[in-house]
Scaffold this active site. Sequence first.
Site, short mmCIF file in Angstrom:
data_model
loop_
_atom_site.label_atom_id
_atom_site.label_comp_id
_atom_site.label_asym_id
_atom_site.label_seq_id
_atom_site.Cartn_x
_atom_site.Cartn_y
_atom_site.Cartn_z
N CYS A 263 -3.37 6.62 -4.92
CA CYS A 263 -3.07 5.18 -4.80
C CYS A 263 -1.65 4.88 -5.27
CB CYS A 263 -4.07 4.33 -5.59
SG CYS A 263 -3.92 2.57 -5.22
N CYS B 87 0.86 -1.18 0.00
CA CYS B 87 0.00 0.00 0.00
C CYS B 87 0.90 1.23 0.00
CB CYS B 87 -0.91 -0.01 1.23
SG CYS B 87 -1.99 1.44 1.28
O1 PYC Z 1 -1.91 3.60 -1.95
O2 PYC Z 1 -1.35 1.65 -2.74
C1 PYC Z 1 -2.13 2.39 -2.19
C2 PYC Z 1 -3.44 1.86 -1.76
C3 PYC Z 1 -3.91 0.59 -1.91
C4 PYC Z 1 -5.19 0.56 -1.35
C5 PYC Z 1 -5.46 1.81 -0.86
N1 PYC Z 1 -4.38 2.59 -1.11
#
Ligand code: PYC
Length: 310
Positions: free
Chosen positions: A235, A85
């Site tokens: 993300c 994450c």
């Molecule tokens: O930032 O990789 C990320 C992530 C995965 C799920 C929520 N955030």
Amino acid sequence: MHVIDSHTGGMPTRVILSGGPDLGDGPITDRARRLAQDHPEFCRSVLAQPRGQDGMVGALLVTPADKTCAYGVIFFDAQAVLGMCGHGTIGMAVTMASLDRLNTGEHKIETPVGVVRITLHDANTVTVTNVESRRVAQGKRVEVEGLGTITGDVAFGGNWFFIVEPSPITVCADNIRDLTDVAVAVRSAALAAGLGGENGEPIDHVIFQDPGDTADVHSCNFVLCPDDTYDRSPCGTGSSARLACLAADKRLAPKTEIIQKSVIGSPYKLSYENGAKGGVIPHITGSAFVMADSTLVFSEKDSFSQGCTP
Ligand code: PYC
């Protein structure tokens, strides 16, 4: 249970400092599998409402098997254990810095998908150098009821992504409800079509990509997470998968910095270098802020002790 909460561009991370389940010894992949198989109620009770909140990712600190790593960490949401994450790594680094348990500079962190590198620039700013990320399939078509044919790429960035560009619905905060519903339907269609990794790993996230709305922003994204909430940050693992696609399409040269924003407008700086196995080594820079330092209480008399969301 001692936890510290932070947010990275609006996306919450809860670091579990003590009181988590004993996952035993051995490779971190085995310990992550034990967390998923033997302790789903722990993940739910810590992150689901009323104790947690939508989108919150947990970061369970574990002793790294690789002693050159500063920390081992297993990330999870209320429904699933994650391979990696990005926003959680930034949140975890800022949390440990706030406790004087991480100095500015470079460190290695062990995760179930491999060792990632971080640079803590100051109390709030972190660059994550992720594991090698790659596109495994291009232009896959899935049939989505009510929408018709949707075409996307399958890529790995620490989790498995189906990336659709352009987005079937404009990526903007006003459309979050519709984007979520459509992304859930696209994920179901991708799973039904058997899309995923080379070893049968299922798609766990869906990304809709659009161009940025100003000249300095390369792109913006909407990311659906396994717990059916959307990523408030751009993300980190999704941005890594996206960089792998941009590199494979020769749309972005190595070491070129771009800004990607999330659906709510929070930014990451992104760039990559070529990886040893034909993929990319992503660099993701973002900021996090600590919000709370708390003790979680679990009462045997509380019928919602393990969370009230299904
Ligand atoms: O930032 O990789 C990320 C992530 C995965 C799920 C929520 N955030």
